[in-house]
Design a protein around this motif. Structure first.
Motif, short mmCIF file in Angstrom:
data_model
loop_
_atom_site.label_atom_id
_atom_site.label_comp_id
_atom_site.label_asym_id
_atom_site.label_seq_id
_atom_site.Cartn_x
_atom_site.Cartn_y
_atom_site.Cartn_z
N LYS A 221 -4.62 23.17 -36.22
CA LYS A 221 -6.32 23.85 -36.99
C LYS A 221 -6.02 25.23 -37.92
O LYS A 221 -6.22 25.98 -38.72
N ASN A 222 -5.16 26.28 -37.06
CA ASN A 222 -4.88 27.46 -37.85
C ASN A 222 -3.81 26.92 -39.11
O ASN A 222 -4.26 27.71 -40.25
N ARG B 203 -6.03 26.16 -41.70
CA ARG B 203 -6.79 26.82 -42.87
C ARG B 203 -5.72 27.96 -43.70
O ARG B 203 -6.63 27.79 -44.49
N ASP C 243 -12.38 26.51 -38.63
CA ASP C 243 -11.64 25.92 -38.59
C ASP C 243 -12.50 24.69 -39.45
O ASP C 243 -12.32 24.08 -40.90
#
Length: 149
Positions: free
Chosen positions: A104-105, A108, A128
């Motif tokens: 998810k990071n 982003r 996200d």
């Protein structure tokens, strides 16, 4: 032309992409059906919506699966009510096409590469869904171009 990307999860989001300016505006997924209907009603004219297909894993309870598919149906109904054409796409398909990692990071960060001027909308990890909705709208550009040809 406006494109709509939707990450339909409870922590998901909707993103409107202006294909002329390549600016995106995100909205967190509303918590209730009336709030969802109000948001869909307030959207500008949309050429196409790219809606991430949901799936039920074997570890999920029947109650969770039922609630998830009910919410997905409410969302599709609201889009149909507004006469917004919908294209569903599996996560693995659009993520592979845009080289979006599962993390998810990292997702982003990838969205920030597409929309550097809009990256503040998903600067926190909890947003996200906004980043994924924005990339789904970007993915929708290919559908819009084919429809215009």
């Amino acid at each position: 032309m406006n494109l709509l990307g939707i990450d339909p999860g409870r922590k998901g989001a909707l993103a409107i992409l202006d294909s002329d300016t390549l600016q995106v505006v995100t909205h967190d997924m509303p918590a209730s059906t009336p709030e969802l209907h109000d948001l869909i009603a307030a959207l500008p004219e949309v050429r196409v919506c790219i809606l991430e297909q949901i799936y039920a894993g074997p570890q999920m309870s029947r109650t969770s699966v039922g609630a998830m598919f009910e919410s997905f149906g409410v969302l599709k109904g609201a889009l149909t009510w507004r006469s917004i054409p919908v294209q569903t796409v599996r996560p693995n398909i659009w993520k592979a096409a845009l080289n979006v990692p599962a993390d998810k990071n990292a997702a982003r960060r990838r969205a920030s590469e597409f929309f550097p001027d809009c990256a503040d909308q998903w600067k926190l990890a909890k947003f996200d869904g906004r980043a994924e909705a924005a990339m789904l709208a970007w993915y929708g550009l290919s559908f819009a171009k084919r429809a215009a040809a």
